[in-house]
Design an enzyme around this catalytic site. Structure first.
Site, PDB file in Angstrom:
ATOM      1  N   TRP A 189      46.719  47.595  47.399  1.00 32.87           N
ATOM      2  CA  TRP A 189      47.220  48.193  48.607  1.00 32.87           C
ATOM      3  C   TRP A 189      46.459  49.489  49.131  1.00 32.87           C
ATOM      4  O   TRP A 189      46.905  49.584  50.215  1.00 32.87           O
ATOM      5  CB  TRP A 189      48.825  48.675  48.339  1.00 32.87           C
ATOM      6  N   LYS A 190      45.630  49.874  48.574  1.00 30.99           N
ATOM      7  CA  LYS A 190      44.699  51.099  48.770  1.00 30.99           C
ATOM      8  C   LYS A 190      45.571  52.226  49.350  1.00 30.99           C
ATOM      9  O   LYS A 190      46.700  52.302  48.690  1.00 30.99           O
ATOM     10  CB  LYS A 190      43.952  50.541  49.774  1.00 30.99           C
ATOM     11  N   HIS A 222      36.167  50.396  42.410  1.00 23.87           N
ATOM     12  CA  HIS A 222      36.468  49.796  43.599  1.00 23.87           C
ATOM     13  C   HIS A 222      35.246  50.457  44.485  1.00 23.87           C
ATOM     14  O   HIS A 222      34.989  51.619  44.592  1.00 23.87           O
ATOM     15  CB  HIS A 222      37.775  50.205  44.268  1.00 23.87           C
ATOM     16  N   GLU A 275      33.232  42.182  44.194  1.00 27.01           N
ATOM     17  CA  GLU A 275      33.424  42.219  45.462  1.00 27.01           C
ATOM     18  C   GLU A 275      32.343  42.700  46.476  1.00 27.01           C
ATOM     19  O   GLU A 275      31.730  43.981  46.560  1.00 27.01           O
ATOM     20  CB  GLU A 275      34.494  43.517  45.948  1.00 27.01           C
ATOM     21  N   GLY A 278      37.187  44.040  53.705  1.00 28.79           N
ATOM     22  CA  GLY A 278      37.825  44.502  55.031  1.00 28.79           C
ATOM     23  C   GLY A 278      37.390  44.217  56.400  1.00 28.79           C
ATOM     24  O   GLY A 278      37.458  44.647  57.366  1.00 28.79           O
ATOM     25  N   SER A 304      38.021  39.859  51.765  1.00 26.39           N
ATOM     26  CA  SER A 304      38.512  39.207  52.957  1.00 26.39           C
ATOM     27  C   SER A 304      39.040  37.866  52.451  1.00 26.39           C
ATOM     28  O   SER A 304      39.110  36.847  53.146  1.00 26.39           O
ATOM     29  CB  SER A 304      37.635  39.054  54.046  1.00 26.39           C
ATOM     30  N   GLY A 331      42.969  42.856  49.369  1.00 27.51           N
ATOM     31  CA  GLY A 331      43.311  44.204  49.999  1.00 27.51           C
ATOM     32  C   GLY A 331      44.316  43.940  51.031  1.00 27.51           C
ATOM     33  O   GLY A 331      45.655  43.660  51.010  1.00 27.51           O
ATOM     34  N   GLY A 332      43.963  43.528  52.683  1.00 24.68           N
ATOM     35  CA  GLY A 332      44.566  43.363  53.624  1.00 24.68           C
ATOM     36  C   GLY A 332      45.686  42.443  53.410  1.00 24.68           C
ATOM     37  O   GLY A 332      46.910  42.766  53.707  1.00 24.68           O
TER      38      GLY A 332
HETATM   39  P1  PGA Z   1      40.143  43.041  51.707  1.00 27.98           P
HETATM   40  O1  PGA Z   1      39.867  44.182  50.465  1.00 27.98           O
HETATM   41  O2  PGA Z   1      40.892  41.922  51.111  1.00 27.98           O
HETATM   42  O3  PGA Z   1      40.886  43.818  52.747  1.00 27.98           O
HETATM   43  O4  PGA Z   1      38.831  42.882  52.039  1.00 27.98           O
HETATM   44  C1  PGA Z   1      39.472  43.621  49.156  1.00 27.98           C
HETATM   45  C2  PGA Z   1      39.312  44.837  48.280  1.00 27.98           C
HETATM   46  O5  PGA Z   1      38.818  45.931  48.547  1.00 27.98           O
HETATM   47  O6  PGA Z   1      39.732  44.724  46.962  1.00 27.98           O
END
Ligand code: PGA
Length: 249
Positions: free
Chosen positions: A10-11, A94, A166, A172, A212, A233-234
């Protein structure tokens, strides 16, 4: 068989009431896959999240931690503190931690050791930048990140390590590595592990892809033989999207 895992990072999103709301949405979703499911809320909401998800099959994990057990490290959080609120898994390395908080392979090796020493599971992240890929250097960069932070470990430690590839250019940005690019890199990562620790260990370690991942591409990425899940992430901030990805297995 390796574990299949879908973890939502979720950052720095969701305050307490938004965390409660997203967790109730997640609890209402129907699961059709056997993948392990994890969410990583921010530190201030970890306790509430772990209480709210007690007894459920969604694990609450942390996004980071410090390597020391305790002491004069203002603003930091230790493995023991996480364990004391029921958090047994931590994401380390990360790319946002590496980029904005200057986390180096050397520092990450200490964090990995500290987490494992407390019996925690580590989701260890790494990945090349766009310039590395353009220069066809991605395997060297990724190989070095893994070796520098993890190759001092005994083979048995890998029971508690999950890897997350990643590519920084895909995080993102909406740009995903193609399923073939992901598979090629995951196969390289597994071979790197096999060369050092043997095939048995290499075959047991789950390697997640992150960058993504969305409902529309998850199934194809997850269908690749060396891709054992995703770090999301998103798309993990929306219960429908997240569960569509979980159920892509
Ligand atoms: P994202 O992020 O799915 O928004 O690209 C992935 C992550 O940073 O773990």
């Amino acid at each position: 068989m390796r574990k299949q895992i879908v973890a939502g990072n979720w950052k720095m999103n969701n305050d307490l009431s938004q965390t409660d709301a997203l967790i109730s949405d997640l609890k209402g979703k129907t699961r059709t896959s056997d993948a392990e499911v994890m969410i990583a809320p921010t530190f201030t909401n970890l306790y509430a999240a772990s209480q709210a998800l007690k007894g459920s099959d969604i694990e609450v994990v942390a996004q980071n931690m410090h390597f020391a057990e305790n002491g004069a490290y203002t603003g930091e959080i230790s493995a023991g503190m996480l364990k004391s609120i029921g958090v047994n898994t931590v994401i380390l390395g990360h790319s946002e931690r590496r980029e904005y908080f200057n986390e180096t392979d050397e520092l990450l090796a200490k964090k990995v050791d500290a987490a494992l020493a407390k019996g925690m599971r580590v989701i260890f992240c790494f990945g090349e930048e766009l310039a590395d890929r353009k220069a066809s250097n991605e395997e060297t960069v990724v190989g070095d990140q893994i070796k520098n932070a993890l190759f001092h470990l005994e083979a048995a430690a890998f029971q508690n390590i999950v890897l997350a590839y990643e590519p920084v250019w895909a995080i993102g940005t909406g740009e995903t590595a193609s399923p073939e690019q992901a598979q090629d890199m995951h196969a390289f990562i597994r071979k790197t592990l096999a060369d050092k620790y043997g095939n048995n260990i290499a075959d047991q370690v789950s390697i997640l892809y992150g960058g993504s991942v969305k409902p529309s591409n998850a199934e194809e990425i997850f269908s690749k033989p060396d891709v054992d899940g995703g770090l999301i992430g998103g798309a993990s901030l929306n219960a429908d999207d997240f569960f569509a990805i979980v159920n892509a297995f």
